[in-house]
Write an enzyme that holds these catalytic residues in place. Structure first.
Site, PDB file in Angstrom:
ATOM      1  N   ASN A 170       0.857  -1.188   0.000  1.00  0.00           N
ATOM      2  CA  ASN A 170       0.000   0.000   0.000  1.00  0.00           C
ATOM      3  C   ASN A 170       0.886   1.230   0.000  1.00  0.00           C
ATOM      4  O   ASN A 170       1.347   1.699   1.044  1.00  0.00           O
ATOM      5  CB  ASN A 170      -0.921  -0.013   1.227  1.00  0.00           C
ATOM      6  CG  ASN A 170      -1.964  -1.107   1.139  1.00  0.00           C
ATOM      7  OD1 ASN A 170      -2.940  -0.990   0.407  1.00  0.00           O
ATOM      8  ND2 ASN A 170      -1.741  -2.197   1.882  1.00  0.00           N
ATOM      9  N   GLU A 171       1.157   1.736  -1.178  1.00  0.00           N
ATOM     10  CA  GLU A 171       2.088   2.838  -1.360  1.00  0.00           C
ATOM     11  C   GLU A 171       1.446   4.177  -0.976  1.00  0.00           C
ATOM     12  O   GLU A 171       0.231   4.252  -0.771  1.00  0.00           O
ATOM     13  CB  GLU A 171       2.542   2.881  -2.824  1.00  0.00           C
ATOM     14  CG  GLU A 171       3.271   1.632  -3.289  1.00  0.00           C
ATOM     15  CD  GLU A 171       4.692   1.534  -2.752  1.00  0.00           C
ATOM     16  OE1 GLU A 171       5.036   2.244  -1.790  1.00  0.00           O
ATOM     17  OE2 GLU A 171       5.472   0.725  -3.291  1.00  0.00           O
ATOM     18  N   PRO A 172       2.261   5.243  -0.839  1.00  0.00           N
ATOM     19  CA  PRO A 172       1.699   6.564  -0.548  1.00  0.00           C
ATOM     20  C   PRO A 172       0.564   6.907  -1.498  1.00  0.00           C
ATOM     21  O   PRO A 172       0.659   6.702  -2.712  1.00  0.00           O
ATOM     22  CB  PRO A 172       2.901   7.496  -0.748  1.00  0.00           C
ATOM     23  CG  PRO A 172       4.067   6.658  -0.393  1.00  0.00           C
ATOM     24  CD  PRO A 172       3.742   5.280  -0.899  1.00  0.00           C
ATOM     25  N   SER A 174      -2.483   5.548  -0.883  1.00  0.00           N
ATOM     26  CA  SER A 174      -3.474   4.486  -0.687  1.00  0.00           C
ATOM     27  C   SER A 174      -4.604   4.968   0.213  1.00  0.00           C
ATOM     28  O   SER A 174      -4.373   5.629   1.227  1.00  0.00           O
ATOM     29  CB  SER A 174      -2.818   3.242  -0.073  1.00  0.00           C
ATOM     30  OG  SER A 174      -1.894   2.666  -0.975  1.00  0.00           O
TER      31      SER A 174
END
Length: 638
Positions: A170-172, A174
Site C-alpha cells: 500500500n504505497e503513498p 493508498s
C-alpha cells in the site's frame, strides 16, 4: 531488556509515555529478542484456537523483518511440537507478474522460510498469484477478500514497513478503505528491492496487495521495524498525523496494534532522541553530551556560548540543577569532546595518554582492519588507515567476504574477454564467457564466474592496499563461507566462519581491531560480519593477549556515528581526503555502477567524503577546530 516483556495493547492515553506518540510501541535491545517474543505470541494464539477446535487465521508478511519470527516458529514446531494443522494463512502481497518458483517471488520466500518446514496443510496457504492474466486480476482480488472473510477474518496480521511508510504494498496515496487490489509500486520501493533483483531494471513495476481496510480488519496487528534506516519513517508513523502519504499511520486508528522496534529503529522517537523534552531524565554522561550537542545545534551556538537561559528554554533545567551552572557544564562537555580528537589513531608515542582515546604503548601496534566487503576499509576509514601505516604500525587488512555478487556481468565479461586474448584456446575462459552471455534473468552465477568476480575484487583490493603502503603478506582474504551462496540471500553464520575469524586473530594477536559497526547495509552482510567478530571475541576473550586488544567500530557508506557516540575522531587534511579518494578509485568495479548502494544514488567516494566533511562541520559548529574532514570511531568492549 527482559524476555518477559509483554506487548499487550493498552487504551490510548494509558500506554503513551509522551504526548508525541499515537501508536503503542515496544522497544527491544535487538531484533532477535523481539522476534522470539512475537513468535511466542503467534504460537500461543495457535494453541488457544486449537484448544477450542478453531482455525487460526494468520496474515503474513515477507521481507527481512519477519525472518527471525519464522525461524523461531519453525524451531518451536521441530523442538516443541507446535502444530500448524489448524492454521490458515493469507500473505499480504506478491509482485506481478511473477512466477511462483522465481527466487524473488514471495511464494518462494514463504516456502523457503516457513511452509516447507512445518505441518501446515498446503490448501490452507494463500499467497497472491503473480501469474494471473491482466483481465483476471480484478476478480482475483475480489475473490481473495472473500476467502479471508470465509475463513472468519484475520486473527493476527504481521507487518513490516517500507521507507515510504507502506504496509504490504500500500504505497503513498493508498485510501484508508482500500481492499485487495493491483497497485503500481513507488520508485523508492523498487529501489529498495533492487539488490534482491540484481538491479532496479529487473524489479517488477506492479504488485497485488491486501488493502489498508483489509489489514485494519485484523483482530491483532504487529508491525516489525529493525535498523536505523527505518527510524525516520517509524517516527513519522508513530508521532505524525494520519495521512495517505504515510500509509502506516492508518494503524493509529487500530484498536489492537503494536509496533515492535529495535533500538536503532526507535532512535528518532522523541522520547529516545530527546527524552528531556518528555519527562525527567537520569543524566548519564552520554545523555548529557547528547542533550548539549542537540541544544547547541538547536540554538545555533557553540558549546561554550550556551547560557542558563538556553538550557531552561529547551527543557534541560534539571541538568543545570544537577551540574550547578551552564559555565562549568559547558567547559566539561567541551573538554570531553576535544579529547576525542587525535591525529594518532594508534596512540601517540611518549605522550600522556590519560586524556587521549588510545594508549601510547606499545608504540608500534599490530592492527587488524576487518572489512566486510573488499572496499569498506578505504571507504569508511581510508584516512585512518593511511595514518596507521604512516605512523609505523603493523597493519593487516582482512576482507571477510569475496564481494563477488557485487561485480556486474559486464565487468566480468570484459575481464574474461581479455583473458581470451592471451589464451584463445582456454576452455575455462570460453565456458565463463558462454555462461555470462547465456545467463537467464536472476540466474545464479556458475562457480567459475563467481571465482572470476571474486578475483576482480581481490585484485582491486591489492591495488588499493599497495597504494597505501601495506605489504601483500598483510592482506588476508577470508572468504567466509556464509557469503558464498551466489545469491543475495546468505547462509547463517557457522562454526567454520567463526573458526576462520579466530584463526586470524590468534595468528596476529592484535593490539587494535577495527570493524564495521554500520548495520544499515542494504543486504545485511555488515551485520553478519560484525557478528562473526563478536562471536570470535567471545571465544578468545580469555586469551592473555586479548587483554591488550582494543576494538574500534567504524561506520560504512550509509550512516556515521553521531557526535555524542564518537570516542575517537581522526581529523583529515585536504591532502588526505584526496588520498583516500584515490584509494577508493582502485575499486573500479564499484565506482560507476554500484549494484548494492541502497537508497543513495551518489558514488561511494562522494558519500564518504560528504559524510566525513559533515562530521567535521558538526565538530566545528560545536566549537572545535575547523578540519577538512573527520573519520569517527566508537569503542566496543568485550
Amino acid at each position: 531488556m527482559s524476555n518477559n516483556k509483554e506487548m499487550k495493547y493498552h487504551l490510548a492515553g494509558q500506554f503513551e509515555e509522551t504526548r508525541f506518540e499515537k501508536s503503542h510501541n515496544v522497544i527491544f535491545e535487538n531484533s532477535l529478542e523481539a522476534s522470539k517474543l512475537v513468535a511466542s505470541e503467534i504460537a500461543q494464539l495457535i494453541k488457544q484456537k486449537a484448544s477450542v477446535n478453531q482455525k487460526c487465521v494468520l496474515g503474513l508478511a515477507t521481507g527481512s523483518s519477519p525472518i527471525k519470527v519464522y525461524e523461531e516458529l519453525v524451531r518451536m514446531h521441530k523442538e516443541e511440537g507446535l502444530s500448524f494443522s489448524n492454521v490458515i494463512t493469507f500473505n499480504l502481497d506478491e509482485y506481478w507478474p511473477m512466477q511462483p518458483d522465481d527466487i524473488q517471488s514471495y511464494h518462494h520466500f514463504m516456502h523457503e522460510h516457513l511452509f516447507n518446514h512445518i505441518d501446515i496443510v498446503p490448501e490452507s496457504v494463500h499467497i497472491p498469484d503473480g501469474t494471473i492474466q491482466p483481465e483476471e486480476v480484478y476478480q482475483y482480488c475480489v475473490d481473495y477478500e472473500l476467502k479471508i472473510k470465509e475463513a472468519g477474518g484475520l486473527d493476527f496480521q504481521l507487518l513490516g514497513i517500507g521507507r515510504t511508510g507502506h504496509i504490504g504494498f500500500n504505497e503513498p496515496g493508498s485510501h484508508y478503505n482500500s481492499s485487495t487490489r493491483s497497485i503500481t509500486l513507488d520508485h523508492i520501493t523498487r529501489e529498495d528491492a533492487a539488490s534482491d533483483f540484481l538491479g532496479i531494471e529487473n524489479v517488477p513495476k506492479r504488485a497485488i496487495t491486501m488493502g489498508i481496510n483489509t489489514i485494519k480488519k485484523a483482530k491483532r496487528v504487529i508491525l516489525l521495524a529493525w535498523g536505523v534506516n527505518k527510524a525516520e519513517v517509524i517516527q513519522q508513523t508513530i508521532e505524525g498525523k494520519i495521512t495517505s502519504q504515510v500509509p502506516a499511520t492508518y494503524l493509529q486508528e487500530h484498536t489492537n496494534a503494536t509496533f515492535v522496534l529495535d533500538k536503532e529503529a526507535s532512535s528518532e522517537l522523541t522520547r529516545i532522541k530527546s527524552p528531556w523534552l518528555v519527562s525527567s531524565c537520569v543524566w548519564t554522561e552520554e545523555l548529557k553530551k547528547k542533550a548539549i550537542f542537540w541544544l547547541s545545534d538547536k540554538v545555533g551556538k557553540p558549546i561554550l556560548k550556551l547560557t542558563d537561559k538556553d538550557y531552561n528554554e529547551y527543557g534541560m533545567s534539571s541538568l543545570l540543577v544537577e551540574e550547578g551552572s551552564s559555565y562549568e557544564l559547558n567547559i566539561k562537555i567541551f573538554n570531553a569532546l576535544q579529547r576525542t580528537i587525535t591525529g594518532w589513531p594508534g596512540g601517540k608515542p611518549g605522550a600522556d595518554d590519560s586524556r587521549r582515546p588510545e594508549r601510547s604503548t606499545p608504540e608500534k601496534k599490530r592492527v587488524i582492519i576487518f572489512s566486510p566487503h573488499p572496499d569498506d576499509d578505504v571507504i569508511s576509514m581510508g584516512g585512518t588507515f593511511d595514518r596507521l601505516v604512516e605512523q609505523g604500525h603493523e597493519v593487516h587488512v582482512a576482507y571477510q567476504t569475496s564481494g563477488n555478487i557485487a561485480v556486474s556481468d559486464d565487468d566480468a565479461l570484459k575481464f574474461a574477454e581479455v583473458f581470451k586474448l592471451f589464451d584463445p584456446n582456454s576452455n575455462n575462459t570460453e565456458n565463463i564467457i558462454s555462461s555470462i552471455l547465456n545467463k537467464e534473468a536472476n540466474e545464479i552465477d556458475t562457480l567459475e564466474v563467481r571465482k572470476l568476480k571474486g578475483g576482480i575484487r581481490r585484485a582491486e583490493s591489492l591495488a588499493a592496499t599497495r597504494y597505501l603502503g601495506v605489504p601483500d603478506d598483510n592482506i588476508h582474504f577470508l572468504n567466509l563461507p556464509f557469503y558464498e551462496t551466489g545469491k543475495v540471500k546468505k547462509n547463517n553464520l557457522s562454526k567454520e566462519d567463526i573458526d576462520i575469524m579466530c584463526a586470524l586473530i590468534e595468528e596476529i594477536k592484535p593490539h587494535q581491531i577495527y570493524a564495521a559497526g554500520d548495520l544499515a547495509d542494504p543486504h545485511g552482510t555488515h551485520k553478519v560480519c560484525l557478528n562473526s567478530l563478536f562471536e570470535a571475541l567471545e571465544v578468545l576473550k580469555n586469551q592473555k593477549y586479548m587483554n591488550d586488544c582494543w576494538v574500534w567500530l567504524y561506520r560504512g557508506a550509509w550512516f556515521e556515528w553521531q557526535p555524542h557516540e564518537i570516542e575517537m575522531a581522526i581529523p583529515m587534511s585536504p591532502d588526505q581526503v584526496v588520498k583516500k579518494r584515490h584509494a577508493i578509485f582502485y575499486h573500479q568495479s564499484q565506482k560507476d555502477k554500484v549494484m548494492f548502494q541502497g537508497n543513495d544514488a551518489r558514488e561511494f567516494w562522494v558519500r564518504a567524503e560528504d559524510r566525513n566533511k559533515l562530521t567535521a562541520e558538526k565538530y566545528r559548529n560545536l566549537g572545535m577546530a575547523d578540519y577538512a574532514a573527520i573519520e569517527a570511531f566508537k569503542r566496543y568492549f568485550f
